[in-house]
Design a protein around this motif. Structure first.
Motif, short mmCIF file in Angstrom:
data_model
loop_
_atom_site.label_atom_id
_atom_site.label_comp_id
_atom_site.label_asym_id
_atom_site.label_seq_id
_atom_site.Cartn_x
_atom_site.Cartn_y
_atom_site.Cartn_z
N ALA A 98 52.09 -44.45 37.89
CA ALA A 98 52.84 -44.03 36.71
C ALA A 98 54.17 -43.43 37.15
O ALA A 98 54.29 -42.97 38.30
CB ALA A 98 52.03 -43.02 35.91
N PRO A 99 55.14 -43.40 36.26
CA PRO A 99 56.45 -42.84 36.63
C PRO A 99 56.33 -41.41 37.15
O PRO A 99 55.68 -40.57 36.53
CB PRO A 99 57.22 -42.89 35.31
N GLY A 100 56.93 -41.17 38.29
CA GLY A 100 56.92 -39.84 38.87
C GLY A 100 55.63 -39.42 39.51
O GLY A 100 55.49 -38.26 39.93
N LYS A 101 54.69 -40.33 39.61
CA LYS A 101 53.39 -39.99 40.20
C LYS A 101 53.09 -40.88 41.39
O LYS A 101 53.69 -41.94 41.56
CB LYS A 101 52.29 -40.11 39.15
N ASP A 102 52.12 -40.45 42.20
CA ASP A 102 51.70 -41.26 43.34
C ASP A 102 50.86 -42.44 42.88
O ASP A 102 50.24 -42.41 41.82
CB ASP A 102 50.88 -40.40 44.31
N ARG A 103 50.81 -43.44 43.71
CA ARG A 103 49.92 -44.57 43.46
C ARG A 103 48.48 -44.13 43.71
O ARG A 103 48.19 -43.47 44.71
CB ARG A 103 50.29 -45.72 44.40
N ASP A 110 46.89 -44.41 30.57
CA ASP A 110 46.69 -45.59 31.42
C ASP A 110 48.00 -46.32 31.69
O ASP A 110 48.04 -47.26 32.48
CB ASP A 110 45.70 -46.57 30.77
N THR A 111 49.06 -45.90 31.03
CA THR A 111 50.36 -46.54 31.23
C THR A 111 50.82 -46.39 32.67
O THR A 111 50.87 -45.28 33.21
CB THR A 111 51.41 -45.92 30.28
N ALA A 112 51.13 -47.52 33.29
CA ALA A 112 51.53 -47.52 34.71
C ALA A 112 51.85 -48.95 35.12
O ALA A 112 51.59 -49.90 34.37
CB ALA A 112 50.41 -46.99 35.59
N VAL A 113 52.40 -49.09 36.32
CA VAL A 113 52.47 -50.39 36.96
C VAL A 113 51.18 -50.57 37.73
O VAL A 113 50.78 -49.69 38.51
CB VAL A 113 53.69 -50.50 37.89
N TYR A 114 50.53 -51.69 37.51
CA TYR A 114 49.26 -51.97 38.16
C TYR A 114 49.48 -52.99 39.27
O TYR A 114 50.10 -54.04 39.06
CB TYR A 114 48.25 -52.51 37.14
N TYR A 115 48.93 -52.67 40.43
CA TYR A 115 49.06 -53.53 41.61
C TYR A 115 47.68 -53.94 42.10
O TYR A 115 46.73 -53.16 42.02
CB TYR A 115 49.73 -52.76 42.75
N CYS A 116 47.59 -55.14 42.63
CA CYS A 116 46.37 -55.50 43.35
C CYS A 116 46.69 -55.55 44.84
O CYS A 116 47.84 -55.77 45.24
CB CYS A 116 45.76 -56.80 42.86
#
Length: 129
Positions: free
Chosen positions: A40-45, A90-96
């Protein structure tokens, strides 16, 4: 070039659902543990959910337990993340990501204790009314 490609993100209202897909090109995904992570913006993965090579072991972060389901279709070379009852948080960029090796320890993958061999470029998930 070896790639993981995520798809299925988008804008959804709270309470809605999305299904993310992680496809692999140039390598056989069933030789890897696969995980979903989000930032999420400003947060760690952080790790969301991870699955073993055969799909017989799964891990979920506490924040998504009971709402998200990870699965894999090895013949099709794809891993899914079904996300239900979505919340604004749950809003975020999701990566696999994919990790090679014989280990079935999916918790260590989601905890990012082990280094992933491959990462995708990410797909945006936005939960908003």
């Amino acid at each position: 070039q070896v790639q993981l490609v995520e798809s299925g993100g988008g804008l959804v209202q709270p309470g809605g659902s999305l299904r993310l897909s992680c496809d692999a090109s140039e390598f056989t995904l069933n030789n890897y543990r696969v995980g979903w992570f989000r930032q999420a913006p400003g947060k760690d993965r952080v790790g969301v959910s991870c699955i073993s090579r055969l799909g017989d072991s799964t891990y979920y972060a506490d924040s998504v337990k009971g709402r998200f389901t990870i699965s894999r279709d090895n013949p099709a070379n794809v891993v899914f993340l079904q996300m239900n009852s979505l919340r604004p948080e749950d809003t975020a960029v999701y990566y696999c990501a994919a990790v090679s090796g014989a280990s079935t320890n999916v918790a260590e993958m989601c905890d990012q204790t082990v280094v992933a061999d491959y990462w995708g470029q990410g797909t945006q998930v936005t939960v908003s009314s």
